[in-house]
Every structure is written in structure tokens, then in C-alpha cells.
Design a protein around this motif. Structure first.
Motif, PDB file in Angstrom:
ATOM      1  N   LEU A 105       0.831  -1.202   0.000  1.00 42.85           N
ATOM      2  CA  LEU A 105       0.000   0.000   0.000  1.00 42.85           C
ATOM      3  C   LEU A 105       0.866   1.253   0.000  1.00 42.85           C
ATOM      4  O   LEU A 105       0.556   2.244  -0.665  1.00 42.85           O
ATOM      5  CB  LEU A 105      -0.935   0.003   1.209  1.00 42.85           C
ATOM      6  N   SER A 106       1.971   1.194   0.732  1.00 42.33           N
ATOM      7  CA  SER A 106       2.872   2.329   0.799  1.00 42.33           C
ATOM      8  C   SER A 106       3.531   2.595  -0.547  1.00 42.33           C
ATOM      9  O   SER A 106       3.490   3.715  -1.072  1.00 42.33           O
ATOM     10  CB  SER A 106       3.943   2.078   1.863  1.00 42.33           C
ATOM     11  N   ILE A 107       4.132   1.560  -1.140  1.00 42.18           N
ATOM     12  CA  ILE A 107       4.872   1.728  -2.387  1.00 42.18           C
ATOM     13  C   ILE A 107       3.955   2.101  -3.543  1.00 42.18           C
ATOM     14  O   ILE A 107       4.256   2.983  -4.341  1.00 42.18           O
ATOM     15  CB  ILE A 107       5.649   0.437  -2.722  1.00 42.18           C
ATOM     16  N   ARG A 108       2.809   1.422  -3.629  1.00 43.94           N
ATOM     17  CA  ARG A 108       1.989   1.521  -4.839  1.00 43.94           C
ATOM     18  C   ARG A 108       0.823   2.501  -4.732  1.00 43.94           C
ATOM     19  O   ARG A 108       0.080   2.665  -5.699  1.00 43.94           O
ATOM     20  CB  ARG A 108       1.462   0.135  -5.220  1.00 43.94           C
ATOM     21  N   TRP A 109       0.667   3.165  -3.566  1.00 39.25           N
ATOM     22  CA  TRP A 109      -0.460   4.092  -3.442  1.00 39.25           C
ATOM     23  C   TRP A 109      -0.142   5.270  -2.533  1.00 39.25           C
ATOM     24  O   TRP A 109      -0.136   6.416  -2.964  1.00 39.25           O
ATOM     25  CB  TRP A 109      -1.696   3.339  -2.940  1.00 39.25           C
ATOM     26  N   LEU A 110       0.182   4.973  -1.282  1.00 37.06           N
ATOM     27  CA  LEU A 110       0.262   6.044  -0.291  1.00 37.06           C
ATOM     28  C   LEU A 110       1.483   6.937  -0.476  1.00 37.06           C
ATOM     29  O   LEU A 110       1.405   8.150  -0.240  1.00 37.06           O
ATOM     30  CB  LEU A 110       0.270   5.437   1.116  1.00 37.06           C
ATOM     31  N   ILE A 124       1.639  19.613   9.526  1.00 35.83           N
ATOM     32  CA  ILE A 124       1.604  18.217   9.981  1.00 35.83           C
ATOM     33  C   ILE A 124       2.791  17.472   9.383  1.00 35.83           C
ATOM     34  O   ILE A 124       2.884  17.287   8.167  1.00 35.83           O
ATOM     35  CB  ILE A 124       0.292  17.527   9.568  1.00 35.83           C
ATOM     36  N   ASN A 125       3.708  17.073  10.246  1.00 34.18           N
ATOM     37  CA  ASN A 125       4.827  16.239   9.822  1.00 34.18           C
ATOM     38  C   ASN A 125       4.407  14.779   9.871  1.00 34.18           C
ATOM     39  O   ASN A 125       3.794  14.333  10.845  1.00 34.18           O
ATOM     40  CB  ASN A 125       6.046  16.463  10.713  1.00 34.18           C
ATOM     41  N   VAL A 126       4.718  14.035   8.845  1.00 33.17           N
ATOM     42  CA  VAL A 126       4.281  12.646   8.728  1.00 33.17           C
ATOM     43  C   VAL A 126       5.458  11.696   8.881  1.00 33.17           C
ATOM     44  O   VAL A 126       6.530  11.914   8.304  1.00 33.17           O
ATOM     45  CB  VAL A 126       3.588  12.404   7.366  1.00 33.17           C
ATOM     46  N   GLN A 127       5.254  10.668   9.656  1.00 30.64           N
ATOM     47  CA  GLN A 127       6.242   9.594   9.795  1.00 30.64           C
ATOM     48  C   GLN A 127       5.563   8.292   9.383  1.00 30.64           C
ATOM     49  O   GLN A 127       4.618   7.839  10.018  1.00 30.64           O
ATOM     50  CB  GLN A 127       6.730   9.500  11.248  1.00 30.64           C
ATOM     51  N   LEU A 128       6.036   7.677   8.305  1.00 28.90           N
ATOM     52  CA  LEU A 128       5.398   6.487   7.741  1.00 28.90           C
ATOM     53  C   LEU A 128       6.198   5.240   8.084  1.00 28.90           C
ATOM     54  O   LEU A 128       7.398   5.164   7.831  1.00 28.90           O
ATOM     55  CB  LEU A 128       5.284   6.625   6.219  1.00 28.90           C
ATOM     56  N   ALA A 129       5.524   4.259   8.685  1.00 28.57           N
ATOM     57  CA  ALA A 129       6.140   2.965   9.000  1.00 28.57           C
ATOM     58  C   ALA A 129       5.427   1.884   8.210  1.00 28.57           C
ATOM     59  O   ALA A 129       4.194   1.793   8.243  1.00 28.57           O
ATOM     60  CB  ALA A 129       6.051   2.681  10.497  1.00 28.57           C
ATOM     61  N   THR A 130       6.184   1.069   7.486  1.00 25.47           N
ATOM     62  CA  THR A 130       5.584   0.025   6.660  1.00 25.47           C
ATOM     63  C   THR A 130       5.952  -1.351   7.188  1.00 25.47           C
ATOM     64  O   THR A 130       7.041  -1.566   7.715  1.00 25.47           O
ATOM     65  CB  THR A 130       6.051   0.141   5.196  1.00 25.47           C
ATOM     66  N   TYR A 131       5.010  -2.285   7.046  1.00 25.95           N
ATOM     67  CA  TYR A 131       5.186  -3.652   7.512  1.00 25.95           C
ATOM     68  C   TYR A 131       4.914  -4.616   6.363  1.00 25.95           C
ATOM     69  O   TYR A 131       3.993  -4.411   5.573  1.00 25.95           O
ATOM     70  CB  TYR A 131       4.229  -3.967   8.659  1.00 25.95           C
ATOM     71  N   ALA A 132       5.706  -5.676   6.291  1.00 26.33           N
ATOM     72  CA  ALA A 132       5.496  -6.686   5.254  1.00 26.33           C
ATOM     73  C   ALA A 132       4.434  -7.689   5.660  1.00 26.33           C
ATOM     74  O   ALA A 132       3.631  -8.140   4.848  1.00 26.33           O
ATOM     75  CB  ALA A 132       6.802  -7.409   4.937  1.00 26.33           C
ATOM     76  N   GLY A 244      -6.976  -4.161  -3.468  1.00 26.58           N
ATOM     77  CA  GLY A 244      -6.637  -2.831  -2.996  1.00 26.58           C
ATOM     78  C   GLY A 244      -6.286  -1.917  -4.156  1.00 26.58           C
ATOM     79  O   GLY A 244      -6.247  -2.339  -5.316  1.00 26.58           O
ATOM     80  N   PRO A 245      -5.977  -0.648  -3.877  1.00 27.47           N
ATOM     81  CA  PRO A 245      -5.756   0.366  -4.930  1.00 27.47           C
ATOM     82  C   PRO A 245      -4.329   0.346  -5.448  1.00 27.47           C
ATOM     83  O   PRO A 245      -3.615   1.347  -5.388  1.00 27.47           O
ATOM     84  CB  PRO A 245      -6.054   1.672  -4.178  1.00 27.47           C
ATOM     85  N   PHE A 246      -3.904  -0.796  -5.956  1.00 31.79           N
ATOM     86  CA  PHE A 246      -2.493  -0.982  -6.255  1.00 31.79           C
ATOM     87  C   PHE A 246      -2.118  -0.857  -7.726  1.00 31.79           C
ATOM     88  O   PHE A 246      -0.948  -0.675  -8.039  1.00 31.79           O
ATOM     89  CB  PHE A 246      -2.031  -2.364  -5.770  1.00 31.79           C
TER      90      PHE A 246
END
Length: 298
Positions: A105-110, A124-132, A244-246
Motif C-alpha cells: 500500500l505504501s509503495i503503490r499508493w500512499l 503536519i509532519n508525517v512519519q510512515l512505518a511500513t510492515y510486510a 486494494g488500490p495498487f
């Protein structure tokens, strides 16, 4: 508050972990302590309370009746303490809005959307954490999650659905050309199927929704993320299922195509999750409102 009633606070985490895992050894591993250290903590706590908190059941331990009574209070106290820590950290002017989501979702959309969100919300500072592979919301590491849920989360969470779980296959145009154009769902059984570990039964469910008895399905390849499966599909390595929206950009550019028209909707949905007490936070409200606008036509 009568402080004399409070147990030694150093024993609380050991008891909570042992009660949750029903294993002193597993609690020791989780807390990076020795097995005797956990046993000593629990003994001290039992002596303070004047009751046994665990009973032996063969080689295992189970909570005693007193332990079952005590555990919810310990859990609530630790959760409240964690919330206090989170609130203090949020008070820091440099604190970011921590978002949890999955690699695909992170790579292909967000990833391509967040810069737009930040441009529209520069404070608003954003900190994104991705999980496999971690699918549940990690409230200790994130303020808000954009995740997939098979069923509605528990009442302690605020859940905002974004889009339904619409599932369909995709492949490269070259693979489809080798099959002389559109194929039927039953034809897909003979093609190399790409599967994701966390979605081990998706192909079976998709074929069943198309009234195809696919028998025992042995995927051509099983990978750990949808992102990998989609890259393999683009590279003409097989057929992947989308949930999903990929692939909107890939379908528009022709890098991927739908080999057949059949789609189905699974029971779960994609959405935004946070703890209920955080839903009125201005940064979270801004993100939720913005994502709802982005996904309104999806």
C-alpha cells in the motif's frame, strides 16, 4: 490513592506478560530477562497480594481465579500509562503523525499521495512505518493505521472504512497474448498463479466465487508481499490477485491487464484505524478527511 496497596511496580510487566502468554519462559524472552527473574517477580507480587496468581497445569501455567481478577486491572493500568506517554510525546512540537501501513500500500499508493497531503497541510509532519507481514494495528508505534480488516476492530478503536475488498486477477499483456486474448476464470487454473503468504486462500475463494472447481491449487510462486507478486506479474511471470488500490496506473498504462472480467468482493475492507480517544486530534481528523475525499470515487 493508598500507596501501601500498590504492589512493587517492577513486578507488573512480568506478571502481565506471563499472564498473556501463560508462560514464564515466554515472558522472560519478551522482556529480555531470565526465566528465574520472571519467577522471582511473580513470587514477590504474590507475596504482596497474599494470593497465588498462577496454578500449574501439567508443564504449563494457568491463571488462578485471583489472577483472572487481577489481570484486567493490570492491563488497563499499563494501557493508561502507555497513553500518558503518547500524550506527553505529542506535546512535543516536533512530534510527527505516525502512520502505519503495509509495504504494498505504501509503495503503490500512499507514497505518492502523502507529499500532496503534506503540501496541503504543511504544519503536519508525517512519519510512515511500513510492515510486510504485520497486519494488525500497532498502537504503540503508530497514531493511525491504514490497514485491511477481515472483521470490524474492537470497540476501543475508531474505524473509518475507505474502500471495499474488491478482488480480481491481473497479468502482463504478453501473457494474455500467449493465450490469444481474454480467458475465462476456469482457464486461469492452467496459468502460473502468483500468491502472497498472508493471502494463502485468496485464489481458492476467487475461483469459488466464479463457480470454478479448481481442486487443490498449487501456486506457481508464493511471495511475502503483494508488491513482489505484482512486479512478477508485470515481468510476465504469472497472474496475481489484486485486493486494494495498487494497479490503477499499471492498468491505465497497459503494463498490466485484466485477463478476464470476473471480480468478487471479500468480506473485509480497507480503512483508517486509531484509538477512540485520539479520533478528535486535529492531525488525525485532517488525514481522515483528506483520505475520504481522495477515495470517494474509488
Amino acid at each position: 490513592m493508598e500507596r501501601r496497596l500498590l504492589p512493587p511496580l517492577t513486578t507488573i510487566c512480568g506478571f502481565e506478560s506471563a499472564a498473556r502468554k501463560l508462560s514464564h519462559r515466554a515472558a522472560a524472552e519478551e522482556l529480555n530477562l531470565t526465566h528465574p527473574a520472571i519467577s522471582h517477580q511473580i513470587k514477590n507480587l504474590e507475596e504482596h497480594l497474599g494470593v497465588k496468581l498462577f496454578n500449574r497445569d501439567g508443564r504449563n501455567v494457568v491463571l488462578s481465579e485471583e489472577g483472572k481478577i487481577f489481570y484486567p486491572y493490570v492491563l488497563e493500568a499499563l494501557e493508561q500509562l502507555a497513553l500518558g506517554v503518547a500524550e506527553v510525546r505529542r506535546n512535543n512540537e516536533h512530534t510527527s503523525l505516525r502512520i502505519q501501513t503495509y509495504v504494498t500500500l505504501s509503495i503503490r499508493w500512499l507514497a505518492r499521495l502523502l507529499p500532496i497531503f503534506h503540501a496541503e497541510n504543511p504544519s503536519i509532519n508525517v512519519q510512515l512505518a511500513t510492515y510486510a507481514s504485520k497486519w494488525e494495528f500497532d498502537e504503540e508505534s503508530a497514531d493511525v493505521g491504514i490497514i485491511y480488516c477481515d472483521t470490524l476492530p474492537s470497540d476501543k478503536y475508531h474505524w473509518v472504512p475507505l474502500f471495499e475488498s474488491r478482488v480480481y486477477p491481473v497479468c502482463s499483456p504478453e501473457l494474455l497474448d500467449s493465450e490469444k486474448g481474454k480467458v475465462t476464470p476456469s482457464d486461469l487454473v492452467k496459468l502460473p498463479l502468483l500468491s502472497v503468504e498472508a493471502e494463502f486462500d485468496y485464489w481458492k475463494k476467487w475461483f469459488a466465487s466464479a463457480d470454478v472447481d479448481a481442486g487443490i491449487i498449487t501456486p506457481h510462486m508464493v511471495v511475502d508481499t503483494k508488491a513482489v507478486a505484482l512486479e512478477m506479474a508485470i515481468n510476465n511471470e504469472g497472474v496475481a490477485l489484486v485486493n486494494g488500490p495498487f494497479v490503477a496506473d499499471d492498468l491505465a498504462s497497459g503494463r498490466l491487464v485484466k485477463p478476464c472480467h470476473h471480480e468478487t468482493v471479500f468480506s473485509g475492507s480497507w480503512g483508517i484505524i486509531c484509538r477512540k480517544e485520539n479520533k478528535e486530534r486535529e492531525d488525525i481528523k485532517s488525514l481522515v478527511s483528506w483520505l475520504l475525499t481522495i477515495t470517494a470515487d474509488m
